[in-house]
Scaffold this motif. Structure first.
Motif, PDB file in Angstrom:
ATOM      1  N   MET A   1       1.227  14.647  11.353  1.00  0.00           N
ATOM      2  CA  MET A   1       1.191  15.824  11.096  1.00  0.00           C
ATOM      3  C   MET A   1       1.066  16.896   9.643  1.00  0.00           C
ATOM      4  SD  MET A   1       3.501  16.413  14.339  1.00  0.00           S
ATOM      5  CE  MET A   1       3.228  18.607  14.600  1.00  0.00           C
ATOM      6  N   ARG A   2       2.246  16.082   8.631  1.00  0.00           N
ATOM      7  CA  ARG A   2       1.843  16.497   7.031  1.00  0.00           C
ATOM      8  C   ARG A   2       1.220  16.193   6.412  1.00  0.00           C
ATOM      9  NH1 ARG A   2       7.087  13.809   7.939  1.00  0.00           N
ATOM     10  NH2 ARG A   2       8.913  15.727   8.645  1.00  0.00           N
ATOM     11  N   CYS A   3       0.550  14.932   6.845  1.00  0.00           N
ATOM     12  CA  CYS A   3      -0.927  14.835   6.019  1.00  0.00           C
ATOM     13  C   CYS A   3      -2.148  15.759   6.320  1.00  0.00           C
ATOM     14  CB  CYS A   3      -1.325  13.058   6.451  1.00  0.00           C
ATOM     15  SG  CYS A   3      -0.137  12.597   5.467  1.00  0.00           S
ATOM     16  N   ALA A   4      -2.405  16.373   7.679  1.00  0.00           N
ATOM     17  CA  ALA A   4      -3.314  16.808   8.154  1.00  0.00           C
ATOM     18  C   ALA A   4      -3.022  18.197   7.728  1.00  0.00           C
ATOM     19  CB  ALA A   4      -3.449  17.126  10.242  1.00  0.00           C
ATOM     20  N   GLY A   5      -1.853  19.051   7.305  1.00  0.00           N
ATOM     21  CA  GLY A   5      -1.963  19.945   6.075  1.00  0.00           C
ATOM     22  C   GLY A   5      -0.947  21.134   7.599  1.00  0.00           C
ATOM     23  N   PHE A   6      -0.182  20.901   8.387  1.00  0.00           N
ATOM     24  CA  PHE A   6       1.582  21.396   8.239  1.00  0.00           C
ATOM     25  C   PHE A   6       2.105  21.252   7.233  1.00  0.00           C
ATOM     26  CE2 PHE A   6      -0.509  20.345  12.577  1.00  0.00           C
ATOM     27  CZ  PHE A   6      -1.157  20.916  12.811  1.00  0.00           C
ATOM     28  N   ARG A   7       2.851  22.176   7.238  1.00  0.00           N
ATOM     29  CA  ARG A   7       4.143  22.246   5.822  1.00  0.00           C
ATOM     30  C   ARG A   7       5.833  22.258   6.747  1.00  0.00           C
ATOM     31  NH1 ARG A   7       6.349  27.160   6.444  1.00  0.00           N
ATOM     32  NH2 ARG A   7       5.201  28.917   7.584  1.00  0.00           N
TER      33      ARG A   7
ATOM     34  N   ALA B   1     -14.482  21.164  26.664  1.00  0.00           N
ATOM     35  CA  ALA B   1     -14.600  20.874  24.747  1.00  0.00           C
ATOM     36  C   ALA B   1     -13.954  19.442  25.037  1.00  0.00           C
ATOM     37  CB  ALA B   1     -14.250  21.842  24.249  1.00  0.00           C
ATOM     38  N   ASP B   2     -14.657  19.465  23.608  1.00  0.00           N
ATOM     39  CA  ASP B   2     -14.006  18.251  23.082  1.00  0.00           C
ATOM     40  C   ASP B   2     -13.243  18.312  21.588  1.00  0.00           C
ATOM     41  OD1 ASP B   2     -13.799  15.568  21.428  1.00  0.00           O
ATOM     42  OD2 ASP B   2     -15.843  14.817  21.755  1.00  0.00           O
ATOM     43  N   ALA B   3     -12.141  18.078  22.437  1.00  0.00           N
ATOM     44  CA  ALA B   3     -10.922  18.225  21.194  1.00  0.00           C
ATOM     45  C   ALA B   3     -11.020  17.771  19.512  1.00  0.00           C
ATOM     46  CB  ALA B   3      -9.463  17.745  21.487  1.00  0.00           C
TER      47      ALA B   3
ATOM     48  N   GLU C   1      -8.405  18.740  13.457  1.00  0.00           N
ATOM     49  CA  GLU C   1      -9.269  19.894  14.094  1.00  0.00           C
ATOM     50  C   GLU C   1      -8.662  20.758  14.286  1.00  0.00           C
ATOM     51  OE1 GLU C   1     -13.037  21.406  15.448  1.00  0.00           O
ATOM     52  OE2 GLU C   1     -12.645  20.616  13.846  1.00  0.00           O
ATOM     53  N   ILE C   2      -6.767  20.725  15.263  1.00  0.00           N
ATOM     54  CA  ILE C   2      -6.253  21.775  15.358  1.00  0.00           C
ATOM     55  C   ILE C   2      -5.785  22.717  14.258  1.00  0.00           C
ATOM     56  CG2 ILE C   2      -3.412  21.667  15.752  1.00  0.00           C
ATOM     57  CD1 ILE C   2      -3.903  19.132  17.991  1.00  0.00           C
ATOM     58  N   VAL C   3      -5.937  22.156  12.957  1.00  0.00           N
ATOM     59  CA  VAL C   3      -5.299  22.767  11.934  1.00  0.00           C
ATOM     60  C   VAL C   3      -7.061  23.742  11.109  1.00  0.00           C
ATOM     61  CG1 VAL C   3      -4.771  22.157   9.024  1.00  0.00           C
ATOM     62  CG2 VAL C   3      -3.271  20.896  10.683  1.00  0.00           C
ATOM     63  N   ARG C   4      -7.467  23.085  11.160  1.00  0.00           N
ATOM     64  CA  ARG C   4      -9.164  24.055  10.682  1.00  0.00           C
ATOM     65  C   ARG C   4      -8.855  25.569  11.886  1.00  0.00           C
ATOM     66  NH1 ARG C   4     -13.344  25.736  13.156  1.00  0.00           N
ATOM     67  NH2 ARG C   4     -13.595  24.007  14.795  1.00  0.00           N
ATOM     68  N   VAL C   5      -8.574  25.216  13.346  1.00  0.00           N
ATOM     69  CA  VAL C   5      -8.667  25.940  14.480  1.00  0.00           C
ATOM     70  C   VAL C   5      -7.584  27.324  14.110  1.00  0.00           C
ATOM     71  CG1 VAL C   5     -10.161  25.314  15.278  1.00  0.00           C
ATOM     72  CG2 VAL C   5      -7.636  25.612  16.266  1.00  0.00           C
ATOM     73  N   LEU C   6      -6.379  26.917  14.140  1.00  0.00           N
ATOM     74  CA  LEU C   6      -5.308  27.258  13.714  1.00  0.00           C
ATOM     75  C   LEU C   6      -5.131  28.349  12.783  1.00  0.00           C
ATOM     76  CD1 LEU C   6      -2.381  25.286  13.833  1.00  0.00           C
ATOM     77  CD2 LEU C   6      -2.702  27.254  15.470  1.00  0.00           C
TER      78      LEU C   6
ATOM     79  N   PRO D   1     -15.301  24.498  19.810  1.00  0.00           N
ATOM     80  CA  PRO D   1     -16.331  24.847  19.640  1.00  0.00           C
ATOM     81  C   PRO D   1     -15.828  26.280  19.006  1.00  0.00           C
ATOM     82  CG  PRO D   1     -16.255  24.976  21.518  1.00  0.00           C
ATOM     83  CD  PRO D   1     -14.926  23.716  21.287  1.00  0.00           C
ATOM     84  N   PHE D   2     -14.669  25.990  17.485  1.00  0.00           N
ATOM     85  CA  PHE D   2     -13.986  27.883  17.378  1.00  0.00           C
ATOM     86  C   PHE D   2     -14.201  27.957  16.428  1.00  0.00           C
ATOM     87  CE2 PHE D   2     -12.074  25.938  21.184  1.00  0.00           C
ATOM     88  CZ  PHE D   2     -12.266  27.192  22.564  1.00  0.00           C
ATOM     89  N   PRO D   3     -14.275  29.186  16.058  1.00  0.00           N
ATOM     90  CA  PRO D   3     -14.020  29.302  14.619  1.00  0.00           C
ATOM     91  C   PRO D   3     -12.868  28.815  13.712  1.00  0.00           C
ATOM     92  CG  PRO D   3     -13.810  31.243  15.315  1.00  0.00           C
ATOM     93  CD  PRO D   3     -14.272  30.676  16.289  1.00  0.00           C
ATOM     94  N   ASP D   4     -12.650  28.608  12.547  1.00  0.00           N
ATOM     95  CA  ASP D   4     -11.478  28.764  11.530  1.00  0.00           C
ATOM     96  C   ASP D   4     -10.412  29.447  11.882  1.00  0.00           C
ATOM     97  OD1 ASP D   4     -13.029  26.339  10.509  1.00  0.00           O
ATOM     98  OD2 ASP D   4     -13.201  27.208   8.812  1.00  0.00           O
ATOM     99  N   GLN D   5      -9.300  29.168  11.463  1.00  0.00           N
ATOM    100  CA  GLN D   5      -8.401  30.539  11.641  1.00  0.00           C
ATOM    101  C   GLN D   5      -8.442  31.452  12.953  1.00  0.00           C
ATOM    102  OE1 GLN D   5      -7.875  32.092   7.711  1.00  0.00           O
ATOM    103  NE2 GLN D   5      -8.429  30.183   6.995  1.00  0.00           N
TER     104      GLN D   5
END
Length: 258
Positions: A233-239, A131-133, A164-169, A137-141
């Motif tokens: 990282m913070r801009c991408a959505g990590f609190r 898979a391309d990072a 994309e990491i934030v999306r799948v977490l 190919p994974f659903p959200d959360q």
């Protein structure tokens, strides 16, 4: 961030003109060294890389103790970080997935996995997905933890990879990015002599391929410094985002909580 650093978007191998050509060049480089990748990693790092993987897996012991956890090791290469996570999880039947866009590297991971299956049973071995990072190919959360060891630096779009990491977490899920850094002071001077002059020559000699080991020090120099990476990282959505240096700052672990 400074104007210079703002321009740093992702990996840029020699000859690449855009994100697609950069990704192709990275894939070709890792395909060319896949058969000797593990040997070269251990030899060129004097086996310290094994300590970094184990330390990173221990840092996420709490998540790995959860029986319903889903773990993704991104840009997994031949699977050493993936195996460290699986080992830290012990006999728990949580899901551990290794993903990489290099078919040749995944083939190496699969061969290693089969060798361990006889000892641990098939249920205790990771799953492997090509898979391309930047387009997972994974659903959200979906995942409790996403890690990447020495692979995130090779993405053609760092910010896109973080998003994309934030999306799948899952909400409250964690991210761990283990990668090289550039230490300061006397250690930094020694490191730069080895990393920029000696390592490329030895790596090229042992692998028989010049490109990857000429690219390696350039990719580390191009990669954001810790404070900039934390800002991204913070801009991408990590609190929450933090960085822990390993071995005098030669490498370090970026941690983020969604």
């Amino acid at each position: 961030m400074s104007e210079t650093r703002k321009l740093v978007a992702g990996a840029a191998p020699e000859g690449a003109s855009d994100a697609d050509s950069a990704a192709r060049a990275v894939r070709e480089m890792f395909t060319s060294i896949a058969p000797r990748y593990d040997f070269l990693n251990h030899a060129l790092s004097f086996n310290v890389d094994r300590l970094w993987w184990r330390r990173t897996a221990r840092a996420f012991a709490e998540i790995l103790a959860q029986p319903d956890a889903r773990i993704l090791d991104l840009c997994c290469g031949t699977g050493d970080m993936t195996f460290a996570l699986r080992k830290q999880a012990g006999m728990r039947s949580l899901q551990v997935v290794g993903a990489d866009f290099s078919h040749a590297m995944l083939q190496c991971a699969l061969l290693k996995s089969r060798g361990r299956a006889a000892q641990n049973g098939n249920s205790m071995t990771p799953r492997w997905i090509e898979a391309d990072a930047l387009r997972l190919p994974f659903p959200d959360q979906h995942f409790s933890l996403v890690t990447s060891a020495f692979g995130f630096r090779n993405l053609a779009d760092y910010d896109g990879g973080l998003r994309e990491i934030v999306r799948v977490l899952r909400p409250g899920g964690e991210c761990g990015i283990l990668d090289f850094s550039e230490p300061s002071g006397f250690i930094g001077r020694l490191y730069r002599v080895y990393f920029k002059r000696i390592l490329p020559r030895v790596g090229t000699l042992l692998s028989g391929v010049r490109g990857p080991y000429a690219y390696l020090p350039d990719s580390v120099e191009r990669f954001p410094q810790p404070q900039e990476m934390l800002d991204r990282m913070r801009c991408a959505g990590f609190r929450e985002a933090s960085w822990s240096p390993y071995t005098f700052g030669i490498a370090g672990l970026y941690r983020g909580i969604k």
